[in-house]
Design a protein around this motif. Structure first.
Motif, short mmCIF file in Angstrom:
data_model
loop_
_atom_site.label_atom_id
_atom_site.label_comp_id
_atom_site.label_asym_id
_atom_site.label_seq_id
_atom_site.Cartn_x
_atom_site.Cartn_y
_atom_site.Cartn_z
N ALA A 1 0.81 -1.40 0.10
CA ALA A 1 0.15 0.15 -0.18
C ALA A 1 0.28 1.13 -0.06
CB ALA A 1 -0.79 -0.30 0.95
N ARG A 2 2.01 1.39 0.86
CA ARG A 2 2.99 2.44 0.82
C ARG A 2 3.54 2.45 -0.46
NH1 ARG A 2 5.99 0.63 4.81
NH2 ARG A 2 7.20 0.01 3.84
N ALA B 1 3.92 5.98 -5.43
CA ALA B 1 3.77 5.68 -7.22
C ALA B 1 3.27 6.57 -7.40
CB ALA B 1 3.82 4.27 -8.00
N ALA B 2 2.01 6.51 -7.32
CA ALA B 2 1.15 7.09 -7.59
C ALA B 2 1.35 8.52 -7.35
CB ALA B 2 -0.64 6.78 -7.08
N ALA B 3 1.78 8.97 -5.88
CA ALA B 3 2.44 10.43 -6.50
C ALA B 3 2.96 10.84 -6.80
CB ALA B 3 2.33 10.28 -4.45
#
Length: 138
Positions: A120-121, A126-128
């Motif tokens: 999750a981290r 990666a999304a940010a």
């Protein structure tokens, strides 16, 4: 011979050689099953070890036999009966392997939870971050 001094190449080679044999999951499973159940036939082992193919079990048993950890006894019957068991040296692995099995059972849920937190981290990071794209000049 003591393997405590890892600065000696021979010690690292010995450790690598042994871990290559007993460190793979199928070898651990075979030694564990034979340690807990005693002498077993091939198909009994195959049924007890979830997911192992016939070929992989055959290769694993041959390698364990070659290394002196497993015995293979063929009985002159029709059809021939073949049984596998741990050698005296193989039996010395029963304690450490049993402890590893017990440790795995005790900590598996915590490991699964830790993986989920980590994933999750990593997914959030990666999304940010914007993706970096390399462009070729032509």
């Amino acid at each position: 011979m003591s393997l405590h001094d890892t600065s000696k190449p021979a010690n690292c080679t010995a450790m690598s050689d042994v871990l290559n044999r007993i460190g793979d999951k199928w070898s651990v499973m075979v030694v564990g099953m034979l340690g807990r159940n005693g002498t077993l036939r091939f198909n009994e082992l195959k049924r007890m070890i979830n997911g192992v193919s016939q070929r992989m079990l055959t290769l694993t048993l041959r390698n364990l036999e070659r290394d002196g950890l497993v015995t293979r006894t063929i009985y002159p019957e029709v059809p021939p009966r073949v049984e596998y068991g741990l050698t005296e040296m193989g039996k010395t692995l029963d304690g450490p392997i049993s402890k590893l099995w017990d440790w795995s059972a005790e900590h598996h849920a915590a490991i699964i939870d830790a993986r989920a937190v980590y994933d999750a981290r990593e997914n959030a990071v990666a999304a940010a971050e914007p993706r970096k794209v390399a462009y070729a000049r032509g």
